[in-house]
Design an enzyme around this catalytic site. Structure first.
Site, PDB file in Angstrom:
ATOM      1  N   GLU A 196      -6.307  -0.804  15.805  1.00  0.00           N
ATOM      2  CA  GLU A 196      -6.890  -1.789  14.887  1.00  0.00           C
ATOM      3  C   GLU A 196      -5.864  -2.845  14.481  1.00  0.00           C
ATOM      4  O   GLU A 196      -4.737  -2.530  14.119  1.00  0.00           O
ATOM      5  CB  GLU A 196      -7.414  -1.081  13.631  1.00  0.00           C
ATOM      6  CG  GLU A 196      -7.996  -2.043  12.591  1.00  0.00           C
ATOM      7  CD  GLU A 196      -8.227  -1.385  11.244  1.00  0.00           C
ATOM      8  OE1 GLU A 196      -8.348  -2.125  10.252  1.00  0.00           O
ATOM      9  OE2 GLU A 196      -8.263  -0.133  11.179  1.00  0.00           O
ATOM     10  N   SER A 208     -10.010  -6.235  10.476  1.00  0.00           N
ATOM     11  CA  SER A 208     -11.284  -5.687  10.014  1.00  0.00           C
ATOM     12  C   SER A 208     -12.010  -6.790   9.269  1.00  0.00           C
ATOM     13  O   SER A 208     -11.475  -7.354   8.308  1.00  0.00           O
ATOM     14  CB  SER A 208     -11.046  -4.480   9.104  1.00  0.00           C
ATOM     15  OG  SER A 208     -12.250  -3.826   8.789  1.00  0.00           O
ATOM     16  N   ARG A 250       2.384   1.081  10.254  1.00  0.00           N
ATOM     17  CA  ARG A 250       1.886   1.466   8.930  1.00  0.00           C
ATOM     18  C   ARG A 250       3.037   1.410   7.930  1.00  0.00           C
ATOM     19  O   ARG A 250       3.831   2.341   7.827  1.00  0.00           O
ATOM     20  CB  ARG A 250       1.286   2.877   8.998  1.00  0.00           C
ATOM     21  CG  ARG A 250       0.390   3.234   7.825  1.00  0.00           C
ATOM     22  CD  ARG A 250      -0.244   4.599   8.022  1.00  0.00           C
ATOM     23  NE  ARG A 250      -1.139   4.627   9.148  1.00  0.00           N
ATOM     24  CZ  ARG A 250      -2.422   4.258   9.099  1.00  0.00           C
ATOM     25  NH1 ARG A 250      -2.938   3.829   7.968  1.00  0.00           N
ATOM     26  NH2 ARG A 250      -3.189   4.326  10.185  1.00  0.00           N
ATOM     27  N   ARG A 267       1.328  -6.046  12.752  1.00  0.00           N
ATOM     28  CA  ARG A 267       0.655  -5.427  13.897  1.00  0.00           C
ATOM     29  C   ARG A 267       0.523  -6.419  15.056  1.00  0.00           C
ATOM     30  O   ARG A 267       0.539  -6.016  16.224  1.00  0.00           O
ATOM     31  CB  ARG A 267      -0.712  -4.885  13.482  1.00  0.00           C
ATOM     32  CG  ARG A 267      -0.605  -3.731  12.504  1.00  0.00           C
ATOM     33  CD  ARG A 267      -1.902  -2.979  12.335  1.00  0.00           C
ATOM     34  NE  ARG A 267      -1.726  -1.862  11.410  1.00  0.00           N
ATOM     35  CZ  ARG A 267      -2.573  -0.847  11.277  1.00  0.00           C
ATOM     36  NH1 ARG A 267      -3.676  -0.814  12.011  1.00  0.00           N
ATOM     37  NH2 ARG A 267      -2.333   0.130  10.422  1.00  0.00           N
ATOM     38  N   ARG A 298       0.840  -1.195   0.000  1.00  0.00           N
ATOM     39  CA  ARG A 298       0.000   0.000   0.000  1.00  0.00           C
ATOM     40  C   ARG A 298       0.875   1.245   0.000  1.00  0.00           C
ATOM     41  O   ARG A 298       1.879   1.303   0.713  1.00  0.00           O
ATOM     42  CB  ARG A 298      -0.921   0.023   1.228  1.00  0.00           C
ATOM     43  CG  ARG A 298      -1.910  -1.141   1.245  1.00  0.00           C
ATOM     44  CD  ARG A 298      -2.834  -1.086   2.441  1.00  0.00           C
ATOM     45  NE  ARG A 298      -3.658  -2.291   2.508  1.00  0.00           N
ATOM     46  CZ  ARG A 298      -4.518  -2.574   3.487  1.00  0.00           C
ATOM     47  NH1 ARG A 298      -4.654  -1.724   4.492  1.00  0.00           N
ATOM     48  NH2 ARG A 298      -5.225  -3.702   3.462  1.00  0.00           N
TER      49      ARG A 298
END
Length: 439
Positions: free
Chosen positions: A362, A365, A289, A404, A274
């Site tokens: 987070e 998801s 990130r 994460r 990403r």
């Protein structure tokens, strides 16, 4: 088993214009919950134009056929003057028909582009709200660890175990990581543990999917056109996947699945890529990130909304089971309508406790996408003995983001001396390594 759809069969994409036509007020109300202005008036104008063009095309086509018959009769009567006159009129009608086709195709393309830009409509039990402040805590599991020292953030600890952001920056630039030694092994162990659990206890089929995919696959999963800036595109028009959801969901693209074979459940451990467009200044330190990261993805293909609702709970529970096994404190959040992803109609986020930050962040998801992605992919199912086909419903979930999870393990299992204990459940994957010791 899935079988290819005949190429000649047409299909709707994104949103069903018939549903919008039947109740435009409800459609606009659904979009309003997603923070969008009314769209039905514009959409229905395109729809009215398209249907008008089609009706006129049909009338012109019938007129052209009748003109051909009249020309034939004139020639049979040796009336060449009348035949020439009729041929000229028929040519004008054919030109008109061609213009109508062009206008219809232009309107259809405009309608398609407009629909492609609109997100899914949220489920009725999704709370109102336009950002994360509207999200609702469903439950909290586990107890945050109590330390007799001030807990440190993961990047400070990881520097002593083989985390080397400086070398990564010289190789690839910012937001990449080099992991070495036991830290690299712990990262690998987490991914292997997750994928094994989902295959062995969740009934998911492991898949090794493509990491480079065609534009139509990215569009089918709902990543395009909205998230184009967050994707890495190659010079030959392919895209690096931002999540294995893209590849796994497209396994049923342009196919008819036998209803008896549903549900289909897939899982994959892959790198993801990403650009993190628009995230400048957010989580610039550490592993939260990154441009490249590993993730275990879950995807399910089911028949209808009722099956999807049950599968959503099942999938989220499997993601939670990984956190439970690792003994990491977390909470489940029900996202409000305005905070959900583009393709989702209902989403649960799992947020893990990070002692170094003193906050829940987070880590997963899990989304029910209804038939939204299926319409974009033309993925359907057929029930034996019934006429016609129906769009499948798709679901996806992170279970979990490996980097994460590594962050969460480091922060929750840290000790006063700077070492980090390895969760017991990872023992079979660590070759006897029970702790990370500062080097």
């Amino acid at each position: 088993m899935p079988r290819a759809r005949p190429a000649a069969i047409a299909f709707d994409i994104m949103h069903d214009i018939k549903v919008i036509r039947a109740d435009p007020v409800a459609f606009d109300a659904g979009l309003a919950r997603r923070g969008m202005a009314e769209q039905s008036e514009t959409l229905l104008k395109f729809d009215t134009d398209i249907r008008g063009y089609k009706n006129t095309e049909e009338m012109e086509a019938a007129a052209v056929k009748e003109a051909a018959r009249e020309i034939g009769r004139a020639k049979a009567a040796r009336d060449e003057a009348l035949a020439d006159e009729l041929i000229q009129k028929a040519g004008l009608r054919e030109a008109m028909s061609g213009a109508l086709v062009t206008m219809r195709l232009t309107a259809e393309a405009a309608l398609s582009d407009h629909l492609a830009s609109l997100p899914n409509i949220s489920a009725l039990d999704v709370p109102d709200g336009l950002d994360e402040s509207g999200n609702v805590v469903v439950h909290t599991r586990g107890t945050p660890p109590a330390f007799d020292f001030t807990p440190r953030e993961h990047d400070t600890l990881a520097l002593k175990f083989g985390y080397d952001p400086d070398t990564a920056a010289t190789i690839a630039g910012a937001r990449f990581a080099v992991l070495k030694g036991p830290l690299a092994r712990l990262h690998r162990a987490l991914g292997q543990f997750m994928i094994d659990r989902h295959v062995e206890t969740g009934g998911f089929t492991e898949v090794a999917p493509p990491l480079l995919v065609l534009e139509k696959a990215v569009f089918g999963a709902g990543q395009l056109p909205k998230f184009a800036d967050d994707l890495f595109k190659t010079t030959d028009g392919r895209y690096l996947i931002s999540t294995a959801e893209v590849s796994l969901t497209n396994l049923v693209r342009e196919k008819i699945v036998d209803a008896a074979d549903l549900p289909l459940r897939f899982t994959a451990l892959t790198p993801c890529f990403r650009s993190e467009a628009g995230s400048a200044g957010r989580d610039t330190r550490g592993l939260i990130r990154q441009h490249q990261f590993d993730k275990v993805e879950l995807v399910a293909i089911v028949a209808d909304a009722e099956a999807a609702a049950a599968e959503h709970e099942r999938m989220t529970a499997h993601a939670e089971a990984i956190l439970d096994a690792l003994k990491l404190p977390y909470r489940r959040m029900l996202l409000c309508a305005g905070d959900m992803g583009f393709s989702a109609r209902k989403t649960y986020d799992l947020e893990v406790w990070l002692p170094g930050q003193g906050a829940y962040r987070e880590i997963s998801s899990c989304s029910d996408c209804g038939d939204f992605q299926a319409r974009r992919m033309d993925a359907r199912y057929k029930t034996k003995g019934e006429k016609g086909t129906r769009f499948v419903h798709t679901l996806n979930g992170s279970a979990l983001a490996v980097g994460r999870t590594l962050v969460a393990v480091i922060e929750n299992y840290q000790r006063a001396d700077g070492s980090v204990a390895v969760p017991e459940v990872l023992a079979p994957y660590m070759g006897g390594v029970k702790e990370l010791v500062p080097g």
